[in-house]
Every structure is written in structure tokens, then in C-alpha cells.
Design a protein around this motif. Structure first.
Motif, PDB file in Angstrom:
ATOM      1  N   ASP A  22       0.744  -0.884  -0.191  1.00  0.00           N
ATOM      2  CA  ASP A  22      -0.061   0.336   0.072  1.00  0.00           C
ATOM      3  C   ASP A  22       1.090   1.481   0.003  1.00  0.00           C
ATOM      4  O   ASP A  22       1.170   1.654   0.562  1.00  0.00           O
ATOM      5  N   ILE A  23       1.397   1.311  -1.584  1.00  0.00           N
ATOM      6  CA  ILE A  23       2.237   2.563  -0.716  1.00  0.00           C
ATOM      7  C   ILE A  23       2.128   3.883  -1.619  1.00  0.00           C
ATOM      8  O   ILE A  23       1.935   3.563  -2.884  1.00  0.00           O
ATOM      9  N   PRO A  24       2.431   5.020  -0.903  1.00  0.00           N
ATOM     10  CA  PRO A  24       1.488   6.294  -1.983  1.00  0.00           C
ATOM     11  C   PRO A  24       2.370   6.738  -3.346  1.00  0.00           C
ATOM     12  O   PRO A  24       3.642   6.584  -2.798  1.00  0.00           O
ATOM     13  N   ILE A  25       1.661   7.010  -4.538  1.00  0.00           N
ATOM     14  CA  ILE A  25       2.894   7.492  -5.310  1.00  0.00           C
ATOM     15  C   ILE A  25       2.662   8.500  -5.727  1.00  0.00           C
ATOM     16  O   ILE A  25       1.001   8.834  -5.971  1.00  0.00           O
ATOM     17  N   VAL A  26       3.137   9.479  -5.453  1.00  0.00           N
ATOM     18  CA  VAL A  26       2.908  10.537  -6.309  1.00  0.00           C
ATOM     19  C   VAL A  26       3.836  10.758  -7.596  1.00  0.00           C
ATOM     20  O   VAL A  26       4.774  10.776  -7.585  1.00  0.00           O
ATOM     21  N   PRO A  27       2.695  10.667  -8.881  1.00  0.00           N
ATOM     22  CA  PRO A  27       2.883  10.257  -9.794  1.00  0.00           C
ATOM     23  C   PRO A  27       3.447  11.535 -11.132  1.00  0.00           C
ATOM     24  O   PRO A  27       3.118  12.548 -10.257  1.00  0.00           O
ATOM     25  N   ILE A  28       4.902  10.863 -12.053  1.00  0.00           N
ATOM     26  CA  ILE A  28       5.128  12.124 -12.502  1.00  0.00           C
ATOM     27  C   ILE A  28       4.172  12.228 -13.962  1.00  0.00           C
ATOM     28  O   ILE A  28       3.217  11.409 -13.668  1.00  0.00           O
ATOM     29  N   ASN A  29       3.863  13.921 -14.638  1.00  0.00           N
ATOM     30  CA  ASN A  29       2.767  13.457 -15.666  1.00  0.00           C
ATOM     31  C   ASN A  29       3.538  13.247 -16.845  1.00  0.00           C
ATOM     32  O   ASN A  29       4.782  14.033 -17.207  1.00  0.00           O
ATOM     33  N   ILE A  30       2.293  12.776 -17.363  1.00  0.00           N
ATOM     34  CA  ILE A  30       3.074  12.801 -18.615  1.00  0.00           C
ATOM     35  C   ILE A  30       2.175  13.251 -20.134  1.00  0.00           C
ATOM     36  O   ILE A  30       0.874  13.815 -19.885  1.00  0.00           O
ATOM     37  N   HIS A  31       3.013  14.170 -20.826  1.00  0.00           N
ATOM     38  CA  HIS A  31       2.052  15.248 -21.717  1.00  0.00           C
ATOM     39  C   HIS A  31       1.955  14.312 -23.158  1.00  0.00           C
ATOM     40  O   HIS A  31       3.498  14.164 -23.460  1.00  0.00           O
ATOM     41  N   VAL A  32       0.423  13.892 -23.715  1.00  0.00           N
ATOM     42  CA  VAL A  32       0.701  13.883 -24.464  1.00  0.00           C
ATOM     43  C   VAL A  32       0.108  14.277 -25.787  1.00  0.00           C
ATOM     44  O   VAL A  32      -1.748  14.335 -25.458  1.00  0.00           O
ATOM     45  N   GLY A  33       0.274  14.996 -26.625  1.00  0.00           N
ATOM     46  CA  GLY A  33       0.271  16.358 -27.035  1.00  0.00           C
ATOM     47  C   GLY A  33      -0.670  17.226 -25.799  1.00  0.00           C
ATOM     48  O   GLY A  33       0.738  17.584 -25.204  1.00  0.00           O
ATOM     49  N   ASP A  34      -1.946  17.868 -26.331  1.00  0.00           N
ATOM     50  CA  ASP A  34      -2.229  18.607 -25.336  1.00  0.00           C
ATOM     51  C   ASP A  34      -2.569  17.638 -23.850  1.00  0.00           C
ATOM     52  O   ASP A  34      -3.904  18.836 -23.028  1.00  0.00           O
ATOM     53  N   THR A  35      -3.028  16.765 -23.876  1.00  0.00           N
ATOM     54  CA  THR A  35      -3.392  15.664 -22.748  1.00  0.00           C
ATOM     55  C   THR A  35      -2.435  15.193 -22.212  1.00  0.00           C
ATOM     56  O   THR A  35      -1.367  14.890 -21.946  1.00  0.00           O
ATOM     57  N   ILE A  36      -2.830  15.634 -20.518  1.00  0.00           N
ATOM     58  CA  ILE A  36      -1.588  15.262 -19.732  1.00  0.00           C
ATOM     59  C   ILE A  36      -2.315  13.499 -18.366  1.00  0.00           C
ATOM     60  O   ILE A  36      -3.382  13.957 -18.161  1.00  0.00           O
ATOM     61  N   LYS A  75      -2.308  12.395   4.683  1.00  0.00           N
ATOM     62  CA  LYS A  75      -2.589  11.774   4.904  1.00  0.00           C
ATOM     63  C   LYS A  75      -1.926  10.371   6.189  1.00  0.00           C
ATOM     64  O   LYS A  75      -2.795   9.736   6.776  1.00  0.00           O
ATOM     65  N   SER A  76      -0.887  10.479   5.291  1.00  0.00           N
ATOM     66  CA  SER A  76       0.444   9.718   6.217  1.00  0.00           C
ATOM     67  C   SER A  76       0.548   9.766   7.063  1.00  0.00           C
ATOM     68  O   SER A  76       0.349   9.491   8.827  1.00  0.00           O
ATOM     69  N   LEU A  77       0.044  11.311   7.959  1.00  0.00           N
ATOM     70  CA  LEU A  77       0.989  12.256   9.066  1.00  0.00           C
ATOM     71  C   LEU A  77      -0.784  12.047  10.115  1.00  0.00           C
ATOM     72  O   LEU A  77      -0.356  11.418  11.258  1.00  0.00           O
ATOM     73  N   ASP A  78      -1.547  12.153   9.443  1.00  0.00           N
ATOM     74  CA  ASP A  78      -3.230  11.051  10.136  1.00  0.00           C
ATOM     75  C   ASP A  78      -2.991   9.715  10.717  1.00  0.00           C
ATOM     76  O   ASP A  78      -3.362   9.576  12.190  1.00  0.00           O
ATOM     77  N   THR A  79      -1.719   9.025  10.148  1.00  0.00           N
ATOM     78  CA  THR A  79      -2.250   8.223  10.103  1.00  0.00           C
ATOM     79  C   THR A  79      -1.270   6.662  11.021  1.00  0.00           C
ATOM     80  O   THR A  79      -0.660   6.015  11.914  1.00  0.00           O
TER      81      THR A  79
END
Length: 283
Positions: A22-36, A75-79
Motif C-alpha cells: 500500500d505504497i502511496p505514489i506521487v506520479p510524474i505527469n506525462i504529456h501526450v499532445g495536449d493531454t496530461i 494522509k500519512s500524518l493522520d495515521t
């Protein structure tokens, strides 16, 4: 004392391990044309590599917003008593600085419970440091013990890869067009590693097989007679090639566990399909 580990997607281990722990991930953004899209969460790797090969749309990446770190820290500090955020090397991405910016938004008490750790590497090498931290946290180790171990291992965390072509690195502006064409023409496969935050070329192979041997020679030189070794392999859409590298490692260390997983797209989209990488830590 309980510790929750939060990571960026460039440090991500395999999907199975992310779900298991249950590892929380902060994702990198991937831009495909005008869509993220969000790395790991919203993207189909095979489809994106196909678009990349066919040059269908412009594909780039960008760091996550620091607000995503804020959400996961809260979230992490709450638990948990402490939150340990582990990021890709700050020398290759500003993800670390964004995590620090998010940390600074909290009051002093909570700020002192958030610990942002620069792995100084990337990909499978970062993921091995992540798993070391998670296993220690699950055994009830406190944040000081975990950070002490990570700081001991960090100088010996290496991420190495062999490029199947220079075309995609050339697109990103990291090598010139003439160099790229010449390299592909003569079947030259550059080998690169990231260690202690520094990217270096450590060899040029004639073909992938010679490149794998050079990678294994470097791995063997670093790890021979060490008391602890952890290793993982990542690839960009070439699992059979990754298995070849795994078998070569097994010839040296028959009892060593070697996980194989897809290379995070935040790296894969810059180096292209056909890449095999190895990450390892030792002491």
C-alpha cells in the motif's frame, strides 16, 4: 513509532509490491499532445511506446505539482507518527524540491515529522532503497534507524542501463543528431549509470549482447564479496531481454532474488523502447 513511506513514480517498485505494501505514489505527469496523464496510474505503456516509435504525437514529461505531495503527507500524518518521502535524484528532477516545498507548508510540529529523502539515483535502484525502508518500517524500526540505514546504502546504489538506440535521447536534446545517426549506423549501444546523483557514460558496446556483458562486469566488480546485495531489473517493453540479463546475474549469484518490472515511463519515454536497466544496492 510508525513510519509511512511515500514515493514519486520514478522510485516505484513493481505494481505487485506497490499493492502489497500500500505504497502511496506521487506520479510524474506525462504529456501526450495536449493531454496530461499520470505516470503509473493512468497510462498504457505499450500504447505510449507505440506512439513514440511512430512519432504520432509529441510526448514529454513534467514533475508533479507540490499539491500532490501535500495530500499524501497529510494522509500519512493522520495515521502514522512519521512520513518518509523518497524521491528520484534531485540532480535529474525537481521532484525533491517540490516535496520540500510541500513539507514547508505544514506547521513546525508536522514539518518535523515529514522527512524528504533524496535517493540520489533512479528507477530500480531507487525502488530497492524504497523496499529497504518499507521492510524496516514494517518491522517497527523508527525513522532515525531507517534514515541511518538509507544514508549508509545510498552511496552504493547504482542504476545502469543500455540504450538500444540514440534516437530518443537525441530527441530530448541530450546528444546531437549526427552522433545519434552514427551510433545507430555502427550498432553502438551506450551504457549509462546514475550513482550519487551523477550521470556518466561507462562504455560503448557493439550490440546489446556485448552491452549486457559490460553491465554484468560492472555489477560483479561492485558487488563481489559484499555482505548484502539487492538487485532489480527494469525494461521498456522488452521482457525477454530482461530475462537474459537476469540469467546472467543468476550465473554469478544463483541464490540472489532478482525482480523484473517495467521501467517507469518517466524514464522510458526519454530513452525509448528496447532498453534494459539494472539497479542494485550493496554493503
Amino acid at each position: 513509532m510508525t513510519v509511512k513511506v511515500v514515493i514519486d513514480s520514478i522510485c516505484s517498485p513493481s505494481t505487485d509490491l506497490v499493492e502489497k505494501y500500500d505504497i502511496p505514489i506521487v506520479p510524474i505527469n506525462i504529456h501526450v499532445g495536449d493531454t496530461i496523464f499520470e505516470d503509473v496510474i493512468e497510462v498504457d505503456a505499450r500504447d505510449l511506446y507505440q506512439k513514440l516509435e511512430n512519432d504520432e504525437e509529441k510526448i514529454t514529461t513534467s514533475a508533479p505539482s507540490y499539491e500532490r505531495f501535500l495530500i499524501e503527507f497529510k494522509k500519512s500524518l493522520d495515521t502514522h507518527d512519521d512520513c518518509l518521502c523518497m524521491t528520484v535524484a534531485s540532480t535529474v528532477s525537481n521532484t525533491y524540491s517540490l516535496a520540500m516545498k510541500a513539507r514547508d507548508e505544514f506547521d513546525e510540529d508536522k514539518r518535523n515529522r515529514i522527512h524528504v529523502f533524496d535517493t540520489n539515483t533512479a528507477g530500480p535502484a531507487s525502488s530497492l532503497l524504497v523496499m529497504e525502508a518499507i521492510e524496516m518500517a514494517n518491522k517497527g524500526k523508527n525513522i532515525d534507524d531507517i534514515l541511518s540505514t538509507l544514508n549508509e546504502l545510498k552511496p552504493n546504489a547504482k542504476f545502469a542501463l543500455i540504450l538500444s538506440t540514440l534516437k530518443y535521447v537525441q530527441r530530448s536534446g541530450r546528444v546531437g543528431k549526427v552522433t545519434s545517426i552514427a551510433g545507430d549506423l555502427f550498432n553502438i549501444k551506450p551504457l549509462i549509470y546514475l550513482n550519487n546523483g551523477e550521470i556518466k557514460f561507462f562504455g560503448r558496446a557493439r550490440g546489446m549482447n556485448q552491452g549486457y556483458k559490460m553491465m554484468i562486469d560492472e555489477f560483479k566488480k561492485d558487488t563481489l564479496e559484499k555482505e548484502m546485495i539487492r538487485v532489480a531489473i527494469s525494461h521498456s517493453n522488452v521482457e525477454e531481454e530482461a530475462l537474459t540479463l537476469k540469467n546472467m546475474i543468476k550465473e554469478i549469484y544463483p541464490d540472489l532474488s532478482v525482480d523484473i518490472s517495467p521501467l517507469t515511463l518517466a524514464i522510458g519515454l526519454h530513452v525509448g523502447p528496447g532498453v534494459v536497466s539494472i539497479g542494485y544496492i550493496y554493503k
